[in-house]
Design a protein around this motif. Structure first.
Motif, PDB file in Angstrom:
ATOM      1  N   THR A  57      -9.606   3.002 -11.223  1.00  0.00           N
ATOM      2  CA  THR A  57     -10.926   2.692 -11.735  1.00  0.00           C
ATOM      3  C   THR A  57     -10.640   1.822 -13.084  1.00  0.00           C
ATOM      4  O   THR A  57      -9.787   2.157 -13.813  1.00  0.00           O
ATOM      5  CB  THR A  57     -11.554   3.871 -12.290  1.00  0.00           C
ATOM      6  OG1 THR A  57     -11.181   4.661 -13.190  1.00  0.00           O
ATOM      7  CG2 THR A  57     -12.166   4.642 -11.033  1.00  0.00           C
ATOM      8  N   TYR A 101      -6.524 -10.878  -4.953  1.00  0.00           N
ATOM      9  CA  TYR A 101      -6.539  -9.783  -4.312  1.00  0.00           C
ATOM     10  C   TYR A 101      -6.110  -8.313  -5.092  1.00  0.00           C
ATOM     11  O   TYR A 101      -6.467  -7.177  -4.444  1.00  0.00           O
ATOM     12  CB  TYR A 101      -5.711 -10.036  -3.405  1.00  0.00           C
ATOM     13  CG  TYR A 101      -4.195  -9.967  -3.643  1.00  0.00           C
ATOM     14  CD1 TYR A 101      -3.627  -8.936  -3.559  1.00  0.00           C
ATOM     15  CD2 TYR A 101      -3.515 -11.102  -3.943  1.00  0.00           C
ATOM     16  CE1 TYR A 101      -2.191  -8.814  -3.856  1.00  0.00           C
ATOM     17  CE2 TYR A 101      -2.426 -11.224  -4.212  1.00  0.00           C
ATOM     18  CZ  TYR A 101      -1.570  -9.999  -4.224  1.00  0.00           C
ATOM     19  OH  TYR A 101      -0.242 -10.058  -4.497  1.00  0.00           O
ATOM     20  N   PRO A 116      -9.193  -5.665  -6.400  1.00  0.00           N
ATOM     21  CA  PRO A 116      -9.782  -4.981  -5.205  1.00  0.00           C
ATOM     22  C   PRO A 116      -8.729  -4.218  -4.482  1.00  0.00           C
ATOM     23  O   PRO A 116      -9.043  -2.870  -4.100  1.00  0.00           O
ATOM     24  CB  PRO A 116     -10.470  -5.859  -4.173  1.00  0.00           C
ATOM     25  CG  PRO A 116      -9.897  -7.161  -4.520  1.00  0.00           C
ATOM     26  CD  PRO A 116      -9.455  -7.116  -6.084  1.00  0.00           C
ATOM     27  N   PHE A 117      -7.580  -4.431  -4.508  1.00  0.00           N
ATOM     28  CA  PHE A 117      -6.328  -3.616  -3.700  1.00  0.00           C
ATOM     29  C   PHE A 117      -6.402  -2.273  -4.419  1.00  0.00           C
ATOM     30  O   PHE A 117      -6.350  -1.400  -3.988  1.00  0.00           O
ATOM     31  CB  PHE A 117      -5.161  -4.300  -3.807  1.00  0.00           C
ATOM     32  CG  PHE A 117      -3.863  -3.634  -3.377  1.00  0.00           C
ATOM     33  CD1 PHE A 117      -3.884  -3.068  -2.258  1.00  0.00           C
ATOM     34  CD2 PHE A 117      -2.970  -3.428  -4.491  1.00  0.00           C
ATOM     35  CE1 PHE A 117      -2.541  -2.211  -1.813  1.00  0.00           C
ATOM     36  CE2 PHE A 117      -1.774  -2.532  -4.188  1.00  0.00           C
ATOM     37  CZ  PHE A 117      -1.680  -2.281  -2.781  1.00  0.00           C
ATOM     38  N   TYR A 118      -6.066  -2.409  -5.954  1.00  0.00           N
ATOM     39  CA  TYR A 118      -6.023  -1.251  -6.690  1.00  0.00           C
ATOM     40  C   TYR A 118      -7.188  -0.310  -6.718  1.00  0.00           C
ATOM     41  O   TYR A 118      -7.119   0.939  -6.261  1.00  0.00           O
ATOM     42  CB  TYR A 118      -5.734  -1.609  -8.237  1.00  0.00           C
ATOM     43  CG  TYR A 118      -4.329  -2.117  -8.385  1.00  0.00           C
ATOM     44  CD1 TYR A 118      -3.114  -1.522  -7.881  1.00  0.00           C
ATOM     45  CD2 TYR A 118      -4.049  -3.364  -8.886  1.00  0.00           C
ATOM     46  CE1 TYR A 118      -1.725  -1.963  -7.850  1.00  0.00           C
ATOM     47  CE2 TYR A 118      -2.853  -3.863  -9.101  1.00  0.00           C
ATOM     48  CZ  TYR A 118      -1.639  -3.166  -8.430  1.00  0.00           C
ATOM     49  OH  TYR A 118      -0.519  -3.816  -8.665  1.00  0.00           O
ATOM     50  N   GLN A 119      -8.493  -0.845  -6.688  1.00  0.00           N
ATOM     51  CA  GLN A 119      -9.580  -0.112  -6.730  1.00  0.00           C
ATOM     52  C   GLN A 119      -9.801   0.805  -5.112  1.00  0.00           C
ATOM     53  O   GLN A 119     -10.146   1.743  -5.008  1.00  0.00           O
ATOM     54  CB  GLN A 119     -10.680  -1.058  -6.947  1.00  0.00           C
ATOM     55  CG  GLN A 119     -11.097  -1.545  -8.306  1.00  0.00           C
ATOM     56  CD  GLN A 119     -11.963  -2.335  -8.634  1.00  0.00           C
ATOM     57  OE1 GLN A 119     -12.210  -3.349  -7.906  1.00  0.00           O
ATOM     58  NE2 GLN A 119     -12.925  -1.868  -9.482  1.00  0.00           N
ATOM     59  N   SER A 120      -9.242   0.098  -4.260  1.00  0.00           N
ATOM     60  CA  SER A 120      -9.481   0.714  -2.823  1.00  0.00           C
ATOM     61  C   SER A 120      -8.738   1.837  -2.725  1.00  0.00           C
ATOM     62  O   SER A 120      -8.723   2.718  -1.895  1.00  0.00           O
ATOM     63  CB  SER A 120      -9.214  -0.224  -1.867  1.00  0.00           C
ATOM     64  OG  SER A 120      -7.656  -0.696  -1.903  1.00  0.00           O
ATOM     65  N   LEU A 121      -7.777   1.947  -3.412  1.00  0.00           N
ATOM     66  CA  LEU A 121      -6.634   2.916  -3.639  1.00  0.00           C
ATOM     67  C   LEU A 121      -7.022   4.109  -4.621  1.00  0.00           C
ATOM     68  O   LEU A 121      -6.181   5.038  -4.993  1.00  0.00           O
ATOM     69  CB  LEU A 121      -5.193   2.898  -3.701  1.00  0.00           C
ATOM     70  CG  LEU A 121      -4.857   2.082  -2.218  1.00  0.00           C
ATOM     71  CD1 LEU A 121      -3.545   1.573  -2.351  1.00  0.00           C
ATOM     72  CD2 LEU A 121      -4.990   3.170  -1.280  1.00  0.00           C
ATOM     73  N   THR A 165       0.877  -1.234   0.110  1.00  0.00           N
ATOM     74  CA  THR A 165      -0.011  -0.179   0.034  1.00  0.00           C
ATOM     75  C   THR A 165       0.738   1.392  -0.074  1.00  0.00           C
ATOM     76  O   THR A 165       0.646   2.256  -0.680  1.00  0.00           O
ATOM     77  CB  THR A 165      -0.995  -0.064   1.185  1.00  0.00           C
ATOM     78  OG1 THR A 165      -1.808  -1.293   1.260  1.00  0.00           O
ATOM     79  CG2 THR A 165      -1.861   1.391   1.399  1.00  0.00           C
ATOM     80  N   TYR A 179      -5.842   5.901 -12.987  1.00  0.00           N
ATOM     81  CA  TYR A 179      -5.893   6.661 -11.818  1.00  0.00           C
ATOM     82  C   TYR A 179      -5.604   8.122 -12.387  1.00  0.00           C
ATOM     83  O   TYR A 179      -4.493   8.389 -12.877  1.00  0.00           O
ATOM     84  CB  TYR A 179      -5.029   6.309 -10.710  1.00  0.00           C
ATOM     85  CG  TYR A 179      -4.895   7.050  -9.471  1.00  0.00           C
ATOM     86  CD1 TYR A 179      -5.405   6.710  -8.556  1.00  0.00           C
ATOM     87  CD2 TYR A 179      -4.274   8.585  -9.249  1.00  0.00           C
ATOM     88  CE1 TYR A 179      -5.624   7.411  -7.309  1.00  0.00           C
ATOM     89  CE2 TYR A 179      -4.453   9.164  -8.166  1.00  0.00           C
ATOM     90  CZ  TYR A 179      -5.132   8.798  -7.043  1.00  0.00           C
ATOM     91  OH  TYR A 179      -5.216   9.319  -5.995  1.00  0.00           O
TER      92      TYR A 179
END
Length: 158
Positions: A123, A112, A115-120, A85, A155
Motif C-alpha cells: 500500500t 507497471y 500496480p504490480f506491487y499493489q496487486s500483491l 511475482t 507491506y
C-alpha cells in the motif's frame, strides 16, 4: 528458508558479490546507489536449471522492524513468466521469516511497477517529490515519460 523451487528455477541466497551488475541496473540505473546498498544487503537470485541467474531481489535492513526491497529485477528474456511475482512473494516470506514487521519499497508513480506491487498487497504510504531528479544524475524515462516523484509503499508482515 534459503532455497525455494519453482518450475525450472530455484531461488537461493547469494553473496552480494555474485549479483550481476547488469541485472541490478535493470531496476536501478545508478551504479553508485547500488554500490552503496549492496554490501549491507541480502541478495536472492532465481537460478535456471543450467545454473544461470535470471532474476534477483535485494533486501536491506533499516531497523529491527523494517526491511526495504531495494531491487527486484528479471532479465528481459525471462520476463512475463511469473519470475518477478515469485521473487516478490519470496521476498515477503523471507522478510517475515526474519521477523521484520514491515517490508518497504520505493518506485516511480507510473509504469507497471506500482500496480504490480499493489496487486500483491503493498500500500502507498507517502511520496517523495522530485526524488528521481534530486538523487539521480541520469534522467530516468519509462514509456516515454520522465520520472520525477517516488512513491513509497509498505507491506505489513504481522
Amino acid at each position: 528458508m534459503t532455497i525455494t523451487t519453482l518450475m525450472q528455477y530455484t531461488i537461493k541466497l547469494i553473496s552480494h558479490t555474485q549479483a550481476p551488475l547488469d541485472l541490478l541496473l535493470e531496476a536501478d540505473p545508478s551504479v553508485e546507489k547500488i554500490n552503496a546498498y549492496l554490501p549491507h544487503s541480502h541478495c536472492y537470485a532465481a537460478i535456471t536449471s543450467i545454473n544461470q541467474i535470471c532474476g534477483l531481489y535485494v533486501l536491506t535492513p533499516h531497523s529491527s522492524n523494517t526491511i526495504e526491497l531495494m531491487n527486484l529485477a528479471v532479465y528481459p528474456d525471462h520476463q512475463k513468466q511469473g519470475i518477478g511475482t515469485t521473487l516478490l512473494k519470496h521476498a515477503i516470506q523471507t522478510a517475515r521469516s526474519r521477523h521484520y514487521h514491515t517490508l518497504t519499497l520505493g518506485t516511480g508513480i507510473f509504469g507497471y511497477q506500482l500496480p504490480f506491487y499493489q496487486s500483491l498487497g503493498f500500500t502507498p504510504t507517502y511520496s517523495i517529490p522530485n526524488y528521481f531528479l534530486n538523487h539521480y544524475s541520469k534522467i530516468i524515462y519509462e514509456s516515454g515519460k520522465q520520472h520525477h516523484h517516488m512513491t513509497c509503499l509498505s507491506y505489513s508482515l504481522e
